[in-house]
Motif scaffolding. Structure first.
Motif, PDB file in Angstrom:
ATOM      1  N   THR A 146      14.171  39.889  27.380  1.00 21.03           N
ATOM      2  CA  THR A 146      15.071  39.162  28.276  1.00 21.03           C
ATOM      3  C   THR A 146      14.570  37.734  28.379  1.00 21.03           C
ATOM      4  O   THR A 146      13.485  37.472  28.895  1.00 21.03           O
ATOM      5  CB  THR A 146      15.206  39.827  29.664  1.00 21.03           C
ATOM      6  N   LEU A 147      15.356  36.820  27.837  1.00 25.44           N
ATOM      7  CA  LEU A 147      15.006  35.393  27.810  1.00 25.44           C
ATOM      8  C   LEU A 147      16.236  34.594  28.233  1.00 25.44           C
ATOM      9  O   LEU A 147      16.820  33.851  27.443  1.00 25.44           O
ATOM     10  CB  LEU A 147      14.532  34.973  26.415  1.00 25.44           C
ATOM     11  N   SER A 148      16.605  34.773  29.486  1.00 25.07           N
ATOM     12  CA  SER A 148      17.824  34.151  29.997  1.00 25.07           C
ATOM     13  C   SER A 148      17.480  33.120  31.066  1.00 25.07           C
ATOM     14  O   SER A 148      16.471  33.251  31.777  1.00 25.07           O
ATOM     15  CB  SER A 148      18.740  35.225  30.594  1.00 25.07           C
ATOM     16  N   CYS A 149      18.351  32.120  31.203  1.00 22.17           N
ATOM     17  CA  CYS A 149      18.134  31.109  32.243  1.00 22.17           C
ATOM     18  C   CYS A 149      18.286  31.695  33.635  1.00 22.17           C
ATOM     19  O   CYS A 149      17.820  31.112  34.616  1.00 22.17           O
ATOM     20  CB  CYS A 149      19.084  29.936  32.042  1.00 22.17           C
ATOM     21  N   ASN A 150      18.928  32.857  33.748  1.00 29.23           N
ATOM     22  CA  ASN A 150      19.092  33.454  35.080  1.00 29.23           C
ATOM     23  C   ASN A 150      18.126  34.603  35.335  1.00 29.23           C
ATOM     24  O   ASN A 150      18.303  35.371  36.288  1.00 29.23           O
ATOM     25  CB  ASN A 150      20.544  33.886  35.306  1.00 29.23           C
ATOM     26  N   ASP A 151      17.084  34.731  34.518  1.00 23.21           N
ATOM     27  CA  ASP A 151      16.029  35.696  34.815  1.00 23.21           C
ATOM     28  C   ASP A 151      15.391  35.346  36.164  1.00 23.21           C
ATOM     29  O   ASP A 151      15.253  34.173  36.520  1.00 23.21           O
ATOM     30  CB  ASP A 151      14.944  35.678  33.733  1.00 23.21           C
ATOM     31  N   SER A 152      14.979  36.364  36.885  1.00 26.87           N
ATOM     32  CA  SER A 152      14.294  36.182  38.173  1.00 26.87           C
ATOM     33  C   SER A 152      13.241  37.269  38.297  1.00 26.87           C
ATOM     34  O   SER A 152      13.236  38.239  37.518  1.00 26.87           O
ATOM     35  CB  SER A 152      15.276  36.281  39.335  1.00 26.87           C
ATOM     36  N   GLU A 153      12.357  37.131  39.258  1.00 24.27           N
ATOM     37  CA  GLU A 153      11.359  38.188  39.474  1.00 24.27           C
ATOM     38  C   GLU A 153      12.035  39.523  39.718  1.00 24.27           C
ATOM     39  O   GLU A 153      11.586  40.564  39.228  1.00 24.27           O
ATOM     40  CB  GLU A 153      10.448  37.827  40.647  1.00 24.27           C
ATOM     41  N   GLU A 154      13.135  39.493  40.463  1.00 23.17           N
ATOM     42  CA  GLU A 154      13.839  40.733  40.782  1.00 23.17           C
ATOM     43  C   GLU A 154      14.471  41.349  39.522  1.00 23.17           C
ATOM     44  O   GLU A 154      14.333  42.555  39.279  1.00 23.17           O
ATOM     45  CB  GLU A 154      14.925  40.477  41.839  1.00 23.17           C
ATOM     46  N   SER A 155      15.161  40.519  38.736  1.00 19.73           N
ATOM     47  CA  SER A 155      15.842  41.064  37.554  1.00 19.73           C
ATOM     48  C   SER A 155      14.841  41.526  36.492  1.00 19.73           C
ATOM     49  O   SER A 155      15.036  42.560  35.849  1.00 19.73           O
ATOM     50  CB  SER A 155      16.795  40.026  36.968  1.00 19.73           C
ATOM     51  N   VAL A 156      13.757  40.780  36.325  1.00 22.54           N
ATOM     52  CA  VAL A 156      12.745  41.156  35.334  1.00 22.54           C
ATOM     53  C   VAL A 156      12.009  42.415  35.788  1.00 22.54           C
ATOM     54  O   VAL A 156      11.698  43.294  34.968  1.00 22.54           O
ATOM     55  CB  VAL A 156      11.772  39.989  35.078  1.00 22.54           C
ATOM     56  N   THR A 157      11.756  42.542  37.069  1.00 26.84           N
ATOM     57  CA  THR A 157      11.129  43.766  37.591  1.00 26.84           C
ATOM     58  C   THR A 157      12.016  44.973  37.304  1.00 26.84           C
ATOM     59  O   THR A 157      11.535  46.016  36.824  1.00 26.84           O
ATOM     60  CB  THR A 157      10.868  43.652  39.099  1.00 26.84           C
ATOM     61  N   ARG A 158      13.316  44.862  37.578  1.00 27.94           N
ATOM     62  CA  ARG A 158      14.237  45.976  37.301  1.00 27.94           C
ATOM     63  C   ARG A 158      14.249  46.311  35.807  1.00 27.94           C
ATOM     64  O   ARG A 158      14.260  47.483  35.424  1.00 27.94           O
ATOM     65  CB  ARG A 158      15.656  45.625  37.775  1.00 27.94           C
TER      66      ARG A 158
END
Length: 292
Positions: free
Chosen positions: A50-62
């Motif tokens: 996952t290498l998206s500009c909208n990655d976040s700690e929450e989304s990467v954790t999920r």
């Protein structure tokens, strides 16, 4: 170090016509590998990305927790090799995968363009490693390659390799779609190996032309020739546009045909992908699955 002169020790690149003929032959050979067992191995070779500009700690954790849950949900299928993320999420993934064999891959070094100061690249790489990255994917300086500044491009890789330490796996992305010609793709692959990379990787997935079978053939031939001269095995990673089981199996077969079955381990063959994971899993279990 002067690396450009070492290129003279190697045969020139194959012609585009030779590459096309080789790809056509391997496409036919790939039909024999279109089976569940090969798809299982290809799944296990994925750097789930996952290498998206909208990655976040929450989304990467999920994302990471979902990958970890796979061990329990599909115990009969080998899990993906690693999770690949931006450097700022290395620690986040580390928490999620703790206690599992899954590796953490970080892009770094000014990914995806690599157009920043060498000192910045080195710092970003060292911070990713300090935060827990097991593997680091960097981009060879394409601008320098296109202008023939081969020593400068390779020396950047050497400096970054030294910053990481030998225990960390380094993958160098040559951005084959920007280099275009077999000659430049071969030179970029060899220079990266001279400078100490553990893998040569096709693409960032961030430009129009990503991985192609033609580039993979040239790269794997370069890996084979380097191994024959040095005895050091370097891995191959296809990334960018690898979406279907047929795509994955074709790259598997390119490695098998050019480098041999001994390269078909996750230590020497990887696939950078996200959508391919669901598609391979669907083929393996025999029905449509949207796991990720």
């Amino acid at each position: 170090m002067e690396y450009a002169t070492k290129l003279q020790e190697y045969a020139p690149a194959p012609s585009a016509e030779e590459v096309d003929a080789e790809v056509a032959r391997i496409r036919e050979a790939a039909l024999r590998n279109m089976n569940v067992e090969t798809c299982k191995f290809c799944y296990s070779a994925i750097d789930l990305t996952t290498l998206s500009c909208n990655d976040s700690e929450e989304s990467v954790t999920r994302f990471a927790e979902r990958a970890v849950a796979f061990y329990k949900d599909y115990p009969e299928i080998p899990n993906v090799a690693s999770i690949c993320i931006y450097p700022s999420f290395v620690e986040t993934v580390g928490v999620a995968v703790d206690g599992t064999p899954m590796r953490i891959t970080s892009v770094a070094g000014g990914f995806p363009a690599a157009q920043t100061f060498l000192e910045v690249k080195m710092l970003e790489v060292s911070m990713a490693v300090e935060n827990g990255a097991d593997e680091v994917d960097i981009v060879l300086n394409v601008g320098k390659m296109l202008k023939g500044h081969y020593d400068e491009a390779a020396n950047e890789v050497e400096m970054i390799r030294g910053e990481m330490g030998e225990e960390i796996t380094l993958k160098v992305i040559i951005e084959s779609g920007a280099l275009k010609s077999p000659d430049l793709i071969r030179k970029a692959s060899l220079l990266s190996m001279f400078a100490g990379t553990d893998f040569v990787k096709t693409s960032t997935g961030k430009i129009d032309v990503a991985a192609t079978p033609e580039a993979a053939v040239v790269m794997c031939r370069a890996i084979r020739d380097y191994y024959e001269k040095t005895g050091r095995k370097v891995g191959f990673k296809a990334a960018g546009g690898v979406r279907t089981p047929e795509d994955a199996v074709l790259y598997y077969t390119i490695v098998e045909e050019i480098l041999g079955k001994e390269w078909l381990t996750t230590d020497l063959f990887r696939i950078g992908a996200s959508s391919a994971a669901n598609n391979l899993l669907s083929t393996i279990v025999g029905h449509d699955v949207k796991y990720f």
